[in-house]
Every structure is written in structure tokens, then in C-alpha cells.
Design a protein around this motif. Sequence first.
Motif, short mmCIF file in Angstrom:
data_model
loop_
_atom_site.label_atom_id
_atom_site.label_comp_id
_atom_site.label_asym_id
_atom_site.label_seq_id
_atom_site.Cartn_x
_atom_site.Cartn_y
_atom_site.Cartn_z
N GLY A 64 -10.83 39.58 14.22
CA GLY A 64 -10.54 40.70 13.33
C GLY A 64 -11.19 40.50 11.98
O GLY A 64 -12.10 39.69 11.80
N ASP A 65 -10.72 41.23 10.99
CA ASP A 65 -11.31 41.19 9.65
C ASP A 65 -11.04 39.84 8.98
O ASP A 65 -9.96 39.25 9.16
N PRO A 66 -12.02 39.33 8.19
CA PRO A 66 -11.81 38.08 7.46
C PRO A 66 -10.64 38.21 6.48
O PRO A 66 -10.37 39.29 5.95
N HIS A 67 -9.95 37.11 6.24
CA HIS A 67 -8.89 37.09 5.23
C HIS A 67 -9.50 36.92 3.83
O HIS A 67 -10.68 36.61 3.70
N THR A 68 -8.68 37.13 2.84
CA THR A 68 -9.16 37.15 1.47
C THR A 68 -9.96 35.91 1.08
O THR A 68 -11.01 36.01 0.45
N ASN A 69 -9.47 34.73 1.48
CA ASN A 69 -10.09 33.49 1.02
C ASN A 69 -11.01 32.85 2.04
O ASN A 69 -11.47 31.72 1.82
N ASP A 70 -11.31 33.52 3.15
CA ASP A 70 -12.17 32.93 4.17
C ASP A 70 -13.54 32.54 3.62
O ASP A 70 -14.06 31.46 3.88
N ALA A 71 -14.15 33.44 2.84
CA ALA A 71 -15.48 33.16 2.30
C ALA A 71 -15.44 31.96 1.36
O ALA A 71 -16.34 31.10 1.37
N MET A 72 -14.39 31.88 0.53
CA MET A 72 -14.27 30.75 -0.40
C MET A 72 -14.02 29.44 0.35
O MET A 72 -14.60 28.40 0.02
N ILE A 73 -13.16 29.49 1.37
CA ILE A 73 -12.90 28.29 2.16
C ILE A 73 -14.18 27.79 2.80
O ILE A 73 -14.50 26.60 2.77
N LEU A 74 -14.96 28.72 3.38
CA LEU A 74 -16.20 28.32 4.05
C LEU A 74 -17.23 27.79 3.05
O LEU A 74 -17.94 26.82 3.32
N GLU A 75 -17.28 28.42 1.87
CA GLU A 75 -18.22 27.95 0.85
C GLU A 75 -17.88 26.53 0.40
O GLU A 75 -18.75 25.66 0.33
N ARG A 76 -16.60 26.28 0.10
CA ARG A 76 -16.20 24.95 -0.35
C ARG A 76 -16.34 23.93 0.78
O ARG A 76 -16.68 22.77 0.53
N LEU A 77 -16.08 24.35 2.01
CA LEU A 77 -16.24 23.46 3.15
C LEU A 77 -17.69 23.00 3.28
O LEU A 77 -17.96 21.80 3.44
N THR A 78 -18.62 23.94 3.23
CA THR A 78 -20.02 23.57 3.42
C THR A 78 -20.54 22.71 2.27
O THR A 78 -21.32 21.78 2.48
N LEU A 79 -20.08 22.98 1.06
CA LEU A 79 -20.46 22.14 -0.07
C LEU A 79 -19.93 20.71 0.13
O LEU A 79 -20.64 19.72 -0.11
N ALA A 80 -18.68 20.62 0.58
CA ALA A 80 -18.07 19.31 0.80
C ALA A 80 -18.77 18.56 1.92
O ALA A 80 -18.99 17.34 1.83
N LEU A 81 -19.13 19.27 2.99
CA LEU A 81 -19.83 18.63 4.10
C LEU A 81 -21.19 18.10 3.65
O LEU A 81 -21.64 17.04 4.11
N GLY A 82 -21.85 18.83 2.76
CA GLY A 82 -23.12 18.36 2.22
C GLY A 82 -22.96 17.07 1.43
O GLY A 82 -23.79 16.15 1.54
N ILE A 83 -21.87 16.98 0.66
CA ILE A 83 -21.61 15.75 -0.10
C ILE A 83 -21.32 14.59 0.85
O ILE A 83 -21.80 13.47 0.67
N LEU A 84 -20.53 14.87 1.90
CA LEU A 84 -20.22 13.83 2.87
C LEU A 84 -21.48 13.32 3.56
O LEU A 84 -21.64 12.12 3.80
N ARG A 85 -22.38 14.24 3.88
CA ARG A 85 -23.63 13.86 4.55
C ARG A 85 -24.44 12.92 3.66
O ARG A 85 -25.05 11.96 4.13
#
Length: 331
Positions: free
Chosen positions: A94-115
Motif C-alpha cells: 500500500g501507500d508509504p507511511h510518513t517516515n518511510d522515506a526518512m527511515i530509508l535515507e538514514r538506513l542507506t547512509l548508515a549502511l554506507g558508513i558501516l561499509r
Amino acid sequence: MQDLLGRLTALDPDASETLKVVAYFDALVARSVGVESMLRGAAVLSGATVGQRDGAHIMRVSADGVRSEPRAPGEAHLQRESGPDAVAWIEREGDPHTNDAMILERLTLALGILRARRSVGPESAVELVISSYTRPDERAGALARLRLGSDELRVVASPPDPAPAPRHPSTVVATRHGLTRATIVGADADLTAVWESGVSPRCGIGTTASGDGLPESWEGALIAARLTSDLEPVVRAEDLGAALIVAQAAESGPVHPDAEALGRLDARSLELLDAVAEERSVRGAAARLGRHHSSVQEKLTSLVDVLGYDPRTSRGHTRYALARMLLTLAS
């Protein structure tokens, strides 16, 4: 940060939630958690399955914090690149929730730091050796990086702080029950020597295992840690005996009716039942509680009717002890 969160909550609830997302991932990065823990944190925050593909390797974690079958995302799922030949996504129906985009953005940034950190830090290696989902070749490589031989080991589960002495491999893991530190020690290690302060924090100690058995040791340590209390700040999984098997089975199933029945009682009733179970007599329980014998007897009689068993009998005592443990694990 907390003051700002309070002000934003009053002015704009959605904005405050966004800031909480940022703060949460900042905390995970600061703790140097591994990829699986990072995905688990995103899944718990979003309430949906979260995944990442890094090259040919796919990892997915469901909203309840459990690893799921590797599967590529659907075209409708919100996705974002997390590095070279890497992408992360949220599997929202269904439709994305309000903070889905922010969660995904912070997740990918964090994964880049971990890498970027992965090649130099031991934290990701610790998470690899204690995860039951790690491939055998990955675990062998991680054990080699940590220079852990074939000696018998244990995993200790404790609060994120304090950290142990640097000679003990350690990392902070995002679990379904919050951030928990995993520390690998020798089977006969003196816990007071693990922490430089000489005082061990409240912790659960896993079963003895070789390098390949560390996931089972970690599982036992997590259960033991949740059974600690002010009176018993350190619990060893091995001391739980067969109750450990019951606790492990309960992790993936519904709350048992016996535990539910205890959960409906007030604190004073539970205190009385604990005393009766420990003392195995009404008179002993009354003395321990500082209450009159007849009042304890009267209350116990009514509680026996509610529970359907008497905790003073051998079978009733076992049944109560298991129900009390399951209630603690469910809370």
C-alpha cells in the motif's frame, strides 16, 4: 536533542518523529552495530520488512526482527541505493507511511558508513560469528579476523554500556528487545576481569560453545539477560537447565495461558505467590512477607482457584516457576 524533541512534539508531531528516526540511526552508527542489526532497527521502526542487496548477497529482516528468506524487492517497494552495486528497500504494502522515506535515507547512509568501517573494525566480525544466519564461510572468516581458536567460548549479553576491556571482542547488537552488547569471552573467564572497572553489569551468560556454536551461546545469553533482576544480576543460561529449552520455544510462539493468568494478577498477589513458591509453605511465606498467617492462607486459597494449581505441590511448583519465567520473558 531531548529538549528539541519535546518542543517539536508540541509544534509538529510528524517532525518530531522524523528527528527521532535521525537520532535512532545516529545511535546505531555510534555503536558500530552490524548490517543485520541496522536492518532490524529499520524494520522495527517502519513496522515492515526491510532488505538490502549488496552485490549478489540479499538480506531481509521482518518487522518482528527475524531474518526472512532472501528475495529481491518488488517494483512497487520504496528503494534507495546504499552503495556501489547495493540497494536497500522497505517492503510496504500500500501507500508509504510518513517516515518511510526518512527511515530509508538514514538506513542507506548508515549502511554506507558501516561499509567504510567494515575492513578495519572487529565489531562486524563479532556480529557475524554470533548470527545464526551467517554462512559457514563468512563465519570462518570472521573467526579468523577475531583470532578466536578452537577453545571453548561463551557470549555475554549486557547493556550497551559499559564496554568491556579491548582484549574481549565486543559489539552492540539491535535485538527485538533493544540494543544489547555481545561480548565473547573464554568459557572460564572471570567476569570481574572482563570489565576494566572490576564490576560486571547486569548480564546473561551463554552456554559454552566452540566458534561454530556461538549463535546458540548468544541465544541463551539473551534469554538469561532478560531473566536477571536486582536480586540476581547475573544469570547463566546453563543454570536454567531444561527451562532454557522451554524459553527458546516460547520465543517464537504465543504467550502460554499460565503466563497470561499470572499477567492478570496484581503485584501484591505475585509477591505472595513468589514467597509461597520459594518457601513452599504458607507459614514461611507469611514470615517472609511480614503478614499474618491466616490472611496469606486465605489469599492463597483464592489464587489457587484462579490459577488452577497449587504452587506448593511438586508439579504446581514446577508449573508456577515456568509460568513466572515466561511472564518475565514476555514483558
